[in-house]
Write a protein that holds these residues in place. Structure first.
Motif, PDB file in Angstrom:
ATOM      1  N   HIS A   1     -60.863 -20.444   5.158  1.00 47.45           N
ATOM      2  CA  HIS A   1     -61.862 -21.005   6.071  1.00 47.45           C
ATOM      3  C   HIS A   1     -62.997 -21.712   5.335  1.00 47.45           C
ATOM      4  O   HIS A   1     -64.160 -21.325   5.456  1.00 47.45           O
ATOM      5  CB  HIS A   1     -62.420 -19.915   6.993  1.00 47.45           C
ATOM      6  CG  HIS A   1     -61.367 -19.209   7.778  1.00 47.45           C
ATOM      7  ND1 HIS A   1     -60.682 -19.827   8.807  1.00 47.45           N
ATOM      8  CD2 HIS A   1     -60.866 -17.955   7.670  1.00 47.45           C
ATOM      9  CE1 HIS A   1     -59.807 -18.969   9.305  1.00 47.45           C
ATOM     10  NE2 HIS A   1     -59.895 -17.841   8.639  1.00 47.45           N
TER      11      HIS A   1
ATOM     12  N   LYS B   1     -66.407 -22.546   6.783  1.00 48.73           N
ATOM     13  CA  LYS B   1     -67.428 -21.510   6.976  1.00 48.73           C
ATOM     14  C   LYS B   1     -68.173 -21.154   5.688  1.00 48.73           C
ATOM     15  O   LYS B   1     -69.028 -20.277   5.706  1.00 48.73           O
ATOM     16  CB  LYS B   1     -66.783 -20.244   7.550  1.00 48.73           C
ATOM     17  CG  LYS B   1     -66.201 -20.438   8.939  1.00 48.73           C
ATOM     18  CD  LYS B   1     -65.587 -19.164   9.464  1.00 48.73           C
ATOM     19  CE  LYS B   1     -64.989 -19.390  10.841  1.00 48.73           C
ATOM     20  NZ  LYS B   1     -64.356 -18.171  11.353  1.00 48.73           N
ATOM     21  N   PHE B   2     -67.858 -21.821   4.570  1.00 49.72           N
ATOM     22  CA  PHE B   2     -68.525 -21.523   3.305  1.00 49.72           C
ATOM     23  C   PHE B   2     -70.026 -21.795   3.434  1.00 49.72           C
ATOM     24  O   PHE B   2     -70.443 -22.755   4.085  1.00 49.72           O
ATOM     25  CB  PHE B   2     -67.954 -22.355   2.164  1.00 49.72           C
ATOM     26  CG  PHE B   2     -66.559 -21.944   1.726  1.00 49.72           C
ATOM     27  CD1 PHE B   2     -65.907 -20.858   2.273  1.00 49.72           C
ATOM     28  CD2 PHE B   2     -65.910 -22.668   0.754  1.00 49.72           C
ATOM     29  CE1 PHE B   2     -64.630 -20.488   1.860  1.00 49.72           C
ATOM     30  CE2 PHE B   2     -64.636 -22.314   0.317  1.00 49.72           C
ATOM     31  CZ  PHE B   2     -63.999 -21.219   0.883  1.00 49.72           C
ATOM     32  N   ARG B   3     -70.825 -20.949   2.795  1.00 46.79           N
ATOM     33  CA  ARG B   3     -72.286 -21.098   2.869  1.00 46.79           C
ATOM     34  C   ARG B   3     -72.755 -22.446   2.352  1.00 46.79           C
ATOM     35  O   ARG B   3     -73.561 -23.114   2.983  1.00 46.79           O
ATOM     36  CB  ARG B   3     -72.980 -19.980   2.082  1.00 46.79           C
ATOM     37  CG  ARG B   3     -73.029 -18.674   2.834  1.00 46.79           C
ATOM     38  CD  ARG B   3     -73.730 -17.617   2.026  1.00 46.79           C
ATOM     39  NE  ARG B   3     -72.769 -17.174   1.002  1.00 46.79           N
ATOM     40  CZ  ARG B   3     -73.057 -16.398  -0.008  1.00 46.79           C
ATOM     41  NH1 ARG B   3     -74.283 -15.982  -0.184  1.00 46.79           N
ATOM     42  NH2 ARG B   3     -72.132 -16.036  -0.863  1.00 46.79           N
TER      43      ARG B   3
ATOM     44  N   ARG C   1     -63.055 -16.797  -0.608  1.00 49.01           N
ATOM     45  CA  ARG C   1     -63.540 -16.528   0.744  1.00 49.01           C
ATOM     46  C   ARG C   1     -64.882 -17.182   1.039  1.00 49.01           C
ATOM     47  O   ARG C   1     -65.213 -17.434   2.191  1.00 49.01           O
ATOM     48  CB  ARG C   1     -63.659 -15.022   0.980  1.00 49.01           C
ATOM     49  CG  ARG C   1     -62.355 -14.262   0.876  1.00 49.01           C
ATOM     50  CD  ARG C   1     -62.533 -12.795   1.210  1.00 49.01           C
ATOM     51  NE  ARG C   1     -63.794 -12.251   0.732  1.00 49.01           N
ATOM     52  CZ  ARG C   1     -63.971 -11.561  -0.396  1.00 49.01           C
ATOM     53  NH1 ARG C   1     -62.958 -11.303  -1.154  1.00 49.01           N
ATOM     54  NH2 ARG C   1     -65.149 -11.105  -0.749  1.00 49.01           N
ATOM     55  N   ASP C   2     -65.683 -17.435  -0.001  1.00 43.54           N
ATOM     56  CA  ASP C   2     -66.982 -18.065   0.211  1.00 43.54           C
ATOM     57  C   ASP C   2     -67.476 -18.665  -1.096  1.00 43.54           C
ATOM     58  O   ASP C   2     -67.173 -18.153  -2.170  1.00 43.54           O
ATOM     59  CB  ASP C   2     -68.004 -17.055   0.738  1.00 43.54           C
ATOM     60  CG  ASP C   2     -69.261 -17.711   1.292  1.00 43.54           C
ATOM     61  OD1 ASP C   2     -69.231 -18.931   1.578  1.00 43.54           O
ATOM     62  OD2 ASP C   2     -70.277 -17.019   1.446  1.00 43.54           O
TER      63      ASP C   2
ATOM     64  N   ASP D   1     -71.204 -20.421  -2.663  1.00 41.94           N
ATOM     65  CA  ASP D   1     -72.597 -20.835  -2.539  1.00 41.94           C
ATOM     66  C   ASP D   1     -72.961 -21.480  -3.877  1.00 41.94           C
ATOM     67  O   ASP D   1     -73.160 -20.779  -4.874  1.00 41.94           O
ATOM     68  CB  ASP D   1     -73.498 -19.644  -2.231  1.00 41.94           C
ATOM     69  CG  ASP D   1     -74.920 -20.054  -1.862  1.00 41.94           C
ATOM     70  OD1 ASP D   1     -75.228 -21.270  -1.888  1.00 41.94           O
ATOM     71  OD2 ASP D   1     -75.724 -19.158  -1.555  1.00 41.94           O
TER      72      ASP D   1
ATOM     73  N   ASP E   1     -67.218 -15.513  -3.570  1.00 43.29           N
ATOM     74  CA  ASP E   1     -66.498 -14.315  -3.148  1.00 43.29           C
ATOM     75  C   ASP E   1     -65.009 -14.642  -3.162  1.00 43.29           C
ATOM     76  O   ASP E   1     -64.599 -15.681  -2.633  1.00 43.29           O
ATOM     77  CB  ASP E   1     -66.908 -13.893  -1.736  1.00 43.29           C
ATOM     78  CG  ASP E   1     -68.344 -13.427  -1.658  1.00 43.29           C
ATOM     79  OD1 ASP E   1     -68.878 -12.963  -2.688  1.00 43.29           O
ATOM     80  OD2 ASP E   1     -68.945 -13.524  -0.576  1.00 43.29           O
TER      81      ASP E   1
ATOM     82  N   HIS F   1     -67.116 -10.246  -6.147  1.00 43.00           N
ATOM     83  CA  HIS F   1     -68.263 -11.082  -5.793  1.00 43.00           C
ATOM     84  C   HIS F   1     -68.852 -11.550  -7.111  1.00 43.00           C
ATOM     85  O   HIS F   1     -69.386 -10.749  -7.879  1.00 43.00           O
ATOM     86  CB  HIS F   1     -69.308 -10.304  -4.986  1.00 43.00           C
ATOM     87  CG  HIS F   1     -70.569 -11.080  -4.778  1.00 43.00           C
ATOM     88  ND1 HIS F   1     -70.657 -12.115  -3.871  1.00 43.00           N
ATOM     89  CD2 HIS F   1     -71.778 -11.008  -5.379  1.00 43.00           C
ATOM     90  CE1 HIS F   1     -71.881 -12.631  -3.930  1.00 43.00           C
ATOM     91  NE2 HIS F   1     -72.574 -11.981  -4.838  1.00 43.00           N
TER      92      HIS F   1
END
Length: 169
Positions: free
Chosen positions: A33, A36-38, A82-83, A85, A112, A130
């Motif tokens: 996704h 939806k990444f910051r 998953r993410d 930043d 992440d 993380h």
């Protein structure tokens, strides 16, 4: 006759290189996704805010390069990001620097991810991580480096070496 011999030699060399390639280490990078990444874009004008395909491509290539360097032949690594930043942030209130990413002590990079390492004869190793680098502004080599993803690449390189590099024998 020479053409047939040359063709046979080329075929043997091609099969040999394919056989060697089958046993080399591989890294597969997937993004869960990315919309939806910051913060995974180097373009402040992107709206709605979404992951920049170029950023994802550069990070994928960097992780694959690390895999070629540190994984042993036969190892397979799957990384699910998953993410993201990215280091720094855009500060649109600076009218003359709307597209400038400002690097501050409180805007460190983080990623992440989940990973699965498979190797012959051993059970798969799975983990969640993380990654963050709160000291990214103090990294040697940062000054004068024009790579806009320098902090993220350095952080991923440190993580990769810590997790997957083989100790010297």
């Amino acid at each position: 006759m020479r053409t047939t011999l040359a063709s046979a030699v080329l075929m043997v060399l091609a099969l040999d290189s394919m056989a060697q390639g089958a046993s080399t280490a591989q890294v597969e990078v997937r993004f869960e996704h990315p919309e939806k990444f910051r913060d995974a874009s180097l373009d402040n004008r992107a709206y709605p805010r979404s992951a920049d395909p170029q950023v994802l491509k550069v990070l994928t290539l960097h992780l694959q390069k690390l895999g070629q360097r540190y994984l042993r032949p036969g190892q397979q690594l799957v990384i699910d990001i998953r993410d993201i930043d990215l280091a720094g942030q855009f500060e649109p209130w600076h009218s003359q620097a709307y597209d400038v990413r400002f690097m501050r002590e409180v805007t460190w990079p983080s990623i992440d991810l989940d990973y699965t390492l498979q190797q012959p004869g051993q059970p798969a190793l799975k983990a969640q991580e993380h990654l963050s680098d709160k000291m990214y502004l103090s990294r040697p080599g940062r000054l004068g480096n024009n790579d806009r993803l320098y902090a993220e690449k350095a952080m991923l390189g440190d993580w990769f070496r810590q997790r997957f590099a083989q100790p010297p024998s």
